[in-house]
Design a protein around this motif. Structure first.
Motif, PDB file in Angstrom:
ATOM      1  N   LEU A  82     104.735  80.448  22.495  1.00 53.00           N
ATOM      2  CA  LEU A  82     103.315  80.597  23.072  1.00 53.00           C
ATOM      3  C   LEU A  82     102.710  79.305  23.233  1.00 53.00           C
ATOM      4  CD1 LEU A  82     102.302  83.942  21.275  1.00 53.00           C
ATOM      5  CD2 LEU A  82     102.956  83.687  23.701  1.00 53.00           C
ATOM      6  N   GLY A  83     101.858  79.142  24.307  1.00 50.61           N
ATOM      7  CA  GLY A  83     101.232  77.938  24.475  1.00 50.61           C
ATOM      8  C   GLY A  83     102.150  76.697  25.046  1.00 50.61           C
ATOM      9  N   ARG A 104     103.697  77.352  27.570  1.00 52.62           N
ATOM     10  CA  ARG A 104     104.016  77.582  28.980  1.00 52.62           C
ATOM     11  C   ARG A 104     102.918  77.653  29.812  1.00 52.62           C
ATOM     12  NH1 ARG A 104     107.946  81.981  28.810  1.00 52.62           N
ATOM     13  NH2 ARG A 104     106.429  83.294  29.966  1.00 52.62           N
ATOM     14  N   ALA A 105     103.160  77.808  31.258  1.00 54.02           N
ATOM     15  CA  ALA A 105     101.993  77.920  31.935  1.00 54.02           C
ATOM     16  C   ALA A 105     101.110  78.833  31.974  1.00 54.02           C
ATOM     17  CB  ALA A 105     102.442  77.552  33.615  1.00 54.02           C
ATOM     18  N   GLU A 106     101.681  80.125  31.806  1.00 56.17           N
ATOM     19  CA  GLU A 106     101.093  81.181  31.511  1.00 56.17           C
ATOM     20  C   GLU A 106     101.339  82.010  30.352  1.00 56.17           C
ATOM     21  OE1 GLU A 106     101.830  83.389  35.105  1.00 56.17           O
ATOM     22  OE2 GLU A 106     100.659  82.217  36.387  1.00 56.17           O
ATOM     23  N   GLN A 107     100.520  83.026  29.680  1.00 52.50           N
ATOM     24  CA  GLN A 107     100.710  83.519  28.699  1.00 52.50           C
ATOM     25  C   GLN A 107     101.710  84.927  29.221  1.00 52.50           C
ATOM     26  OE1 GLN A 107     100.083  82.059  26.243  1.00 52.50           O
ATOM     27  NE2 GLN A 107      98.781  83.231  25.050  1.00 52.50           N
ATOM     28  N   PRO A 108     102.877  85.181  28.543  1.00 54.67           N
ATOM     29  CA  PRO A 108     103.609  86.263  28.879  1.00 54.67           C
ATOM     30  C   PRO A 108     102.861  87.566  28.494  1.00 54.67           C
ATOM     31  CG  PRO A 108     104.539  85.450  26.932  1.00 54.67           C
ATOM     32  CD  PRO A 108     103.379  84.478  27.166  1.00 54.67           C
ATOM     33  N   ARG A 109     103.330  88.715  29.443  1.00 57.01           N
ATOM     34  CA  ARG A 109     102.639  89.891  29.253  1.00 57.01           C
ATOM     35  C   ARG A 109     102.881  90.540  27.992  1.00 57.01           C
ATOM     36  NH1 ARG A 109     102.806  92.541  34.695  1.00 57.01           N
ATOM     37  NH2 ARG A 109     100.778  91.348  34.626  1.00 57.01           N
ATOM     38  N   VAL A 110     101.853  90.989  27.498  1.00 52.89           N
ATOM     39  CA  VAL A 110     102.181  91.894  26.101  1.00 52.89           C
ATOM     40  C   VAL A 110     102.301  93.404  26.511  1.00 52.89           C
ATOM     41  CG1 VAL A 110     101.119  92.452  23.955  1.00 52.89           C
ATOM     42  CG2 VAL A 110     100.303  90.201  24.964  1.00 52.89           C
ATOM     43  N   ARG A 111     103.389  93.857  25.919  1.00 49.51           N
ATOM     44  CA  ARG A 111     103.695  95.314  25.942  1.00 49.51           C
ATOM     45  C   ARG A 111     103.388  95.937  24.758  1.00 49.51           C
ATOM     46  NH1 ARG A 111     109.036  93.869  28.863  1.00 49.51           N
ATOM     47  NH2 ARG A 111     108.671  92.046  27.729  1.00 49.51           N
ATOM     48  N   THR A 156     106.361  89.875  22.091  1.00 48.44           N
ATOM     49  CA  THR A 156     105.613  88.895  22.614  1.00 48.44           C
ATOM     50  C   THR A 156     104.485  88.192  21.616  1.00 48.44           C
ATOM     51  OG1 THR A 156     105.524  90.070  24.967  1.00 48.44           O
ATOM     52  CG2 THR A 156     104.230  88.335  24.578  1.00 48.44           C
ATOM     53  N   LEU A 157     103.900  88.961  21.030  1.00 53.96           N
ATOM     54  CA  LEU A 157     102.965  88.469  20.068  1.00 53.96           C
ATOM     55  C   LEU A 157     103.572  87.670  18.954  1.00 53.96           C
ATOM     56  CD1 LEU A 157     100.573  91.607  19.722  1.00 53.96           C
ATOM     57  CD2 LEU A 157     100.218  89.649  21.239  1.00 53.96           C
ATOM     58  N   TYR A 158     105.072  87.441  18.685  1.00 57.14           N
ATOM     59  CA  TYR A 158     105.513  86.822  17.623  1.00 57.14           C
ATOM     60  C   TYR A 158     106.362  85.820  18.274  1.00 57.14           C
ATOM     61  CZ  TYR A 158     104.160  90.614  14.636  1.00 57.14           C
ATOM     62  OH  TYR A 158     103.432  91.429  13.890  1.00 57.14           O
TER      63      TYR A 158
END
Lengths: 308, 235
Positions: free
Chosen positions: B78-79, B81-88, B72-74
């Motif tokens: 990002l940005g 999208r309407a919402e940030q995806p969940r970081v696992r 996710t952090l890579y």
């Protein structure tokens, strides 16, 4: 995803699902701190401005590290030595900073409601890093993260907050956040330092330390905020310490698995004896470590939000 | 949004298991005794990595280390999208230095997830080699990435989606092709393709497979790619 808002201004306005979202995200962020090279590219090209009108070491450094580990550019702006001393208003300063297109402004100000004011006027995200005696939401979040890690859950736990509740933004944010997570909160301190009507926030009030901490899963000790005191709230520091200071002796009447927390800075020998601060019960440094993870989580969740 | 309709079953439980067995043998053969670790891309890639590691343990005397990577952090979107995806969380409890790492994922589509995964791995250490194993290669690459081990080559159209179901997540082992419910056949590149369960916009180059890791399916823009399976492991 539970997090939809642009700003983080208070725990009072934050929903339980949003709190859990931040905690879960922070849990994942902790892995980055264990790496040899502590950097991920997530917020590359984003700018974070730390706008601090009050003294801070922990919080400002924590936000700065969090931003840098996420590859954002972090700029520190302190109230002293800035245009505030030349007569510029708070809002004008903020608008000028916004004109340089930051993505997030982290603000600490002595006036309660200052960050909320900025949140309404700025298009970028605003994070409250402490506004007077009102709120300090990221501190509450890192407290919850620490408790959840140590206890495995939050619901049903008894938390006792001891000391200068009146002048504590940490206490306010903690009370709101902990109540939302289904925890029982007791505040304890001399009557002069317990605000009138604080039962309305859903807390129990105690004026005896031994009674207040006997069944606590967590004891949160607070510093006396002399800088916010305008009159004689306590007879003397020594008397306060004798009645309200947490010592190993007093801890013997507590649960054996009690956690001792403190938002810092600790005044050793006043609210906490040095032996307690360094004891196995103390998770004060875990709080600081978790502070970075929580702020990474908040920056991640907010950095791309915009005013609707 | 309409629920996707199942169009065809591609692998059943036995077929899926055989595909993983073959991948395990190929990995062992190519590794030739080198230090080996499997890193699964969350969530289903992690499960597949565990299963392949079990099979390798049955072939060799040693079970390779298994790690899990969250990309996710890579992500490159990002940005947008309407919402940030969940970081696992990423859990790689061993050093990557000098070893052979096999990245494992369920479906290879645009290649953007793999790009992100390679960047993430590089940040964690310097493996000697990184190879790629996928259960399904459905084509439509947007980056110059190709798999080393493939369970099943599956020509698909962009508007279809591939759902990999695994016992641990979905209660059953199988792979199916799905297509949007309403009014098929869709006109190629139609807006309907964008309305599926994931917020992937068809045709937008930026909307790669990196946008939908959790429920594994993806839409496409072209009409069905006819015919021959895309080649594997040849260069």
């Amino acid at each position: 995803m539970a997090w939809k808002r642009k700003d983080l201004v208070s725990m009072q306005d934050t929903e339980a699902a949003e709190i859990i979202e931040v905690l879960d995200t922070a849990e994942s962020m902790k892995e980055i701190a264990t790496r040899e090279i502590k950097k991920v590219p997530t917020l590359r090209g984003k700018t974070i401005v730390n706008l601090f009108y009050e003294a801070s070491t922990r919080t400002r450094t924590s936000f700065e590290i969090a931003g840098k580990w996420l590859s954002a550019d972090v700029i520190n702006f302190s109230g002293s030595g800035s245009s505030a001393e030349k007569g510029e208003s708070f809002l004008d300063t903020a608008k000028n900073i916004e004109a340089m297109s930051p993505n997030v402004v982290v603000v600490r100000h002595k006036a309660p409601g200052g960050p909320a004011l900025l949140a309404r006027h700025l298009k970028c995200s605003v994070i409250n890093a402490g506004d007077g005696a009102h709120e300090h939401p990221t501190q509450a979040l890192l407290d919850l993260l620490t408790i959840r890690q140590k206890k495995g859950h939050l619901e049903g736990l008894n938390v006792t907050i001891v000391g200068d509740i009146t002048h504590s933004r940490v206490a306010r944010s903690d009370i709101h956040a902990m109540r939302k997570m289904g925890m029982t909160v007791t505040v304890a301190g001399p009557p002069t330092l317990i605000p009138a009507g604080c039962q309305d926030m859903g807390v129990k009030v105690s004026h005896r330390l031994e009674e207040a901490i006997a069944h606590a899963d967590v004891i949160m000790m607070l510093r006396l905020q002399h800088e916010r005191m305008t009159g004689g709230f306590i007879p003397s520091l020594r008397e306060y310490s004798r009645v309200w200071g947490l010592t190993l002796d007093r801890l013997t009447h507590c649960r054996p698995d009690v956690l001792i927390m403190h938002p810092g800075p600790v005044n050793r020998g006043v609210e906490l004896s040095p032996e307690v601060a360094d004891s196995q019960y103390s998770v004060i440094l875990d709080q600081v470590t978790n502070g970075v993870a929580v702020r990474m989580a908040v920056l991640y969740l907010l950095a791309d939000r915009r005013a609707a | 949004m309409t629920a996707p309709k199942e169009k065809a079953q591609v692998l059943d439980q036995a077929g899926l298991d055989r595909a993983l067995t073959r991948i395990a043998h190929e990995i062992v053969e190519q590794a030739g005794g080198a230090d080996l670790a499997l890193v699964g891309i969350k969530n289903r890639g992690e499960t597949l990595a565990e299963r392949i590691a079990e099979k390798i343990a049955g072939i060799e005397s040693k079970r390779p280390a298994v790690g899990a990577l969250d990309i996710t952090l890579y992500r490159d979107d990002l940005g947008s999208r309407a919402e940030q995806p969940r970081v696992r969380s990423t859990e790689i409890p061993f050093s990557l230095k000098g070893i052979t790492v096999v990245l494992v994922d369920d479906v290879l589509f645009t290649g953007r997830t793999i790009r992100a995964a390679m960047d993430a791995l590089m940040d964690l250490g310097r493996p000697r080699v990184i190879r790629l194993a996928v259960l399904v290669d459905r084509g439509h690459r947007e980056l110059p990435i190709r798999p080393d081990y493939v369970g099943k080559n599956l020509p698909t159209s962009r508007k279809e989606s591939v759902a990999v179901m695994l016992r641990e997540h979905d209660g059953q082992d199988r792979v199916v092709i799905q297509e949007p419910e309403e009014g098929e056949p869709q006109p190629a590149g139609g807006a309907a393709a964008a309305g599926e369960a994931t917020n992937k916009t068809s045709g937008a180059a930026a909307a790669g497979e990196a946008t939908d890791k959790a429920p594994r399916r993806a839409n496409t823009k072209d009409a069905r790619v006819p015919g021959t399976p895309t080649s594997r492991k040849e260069d």
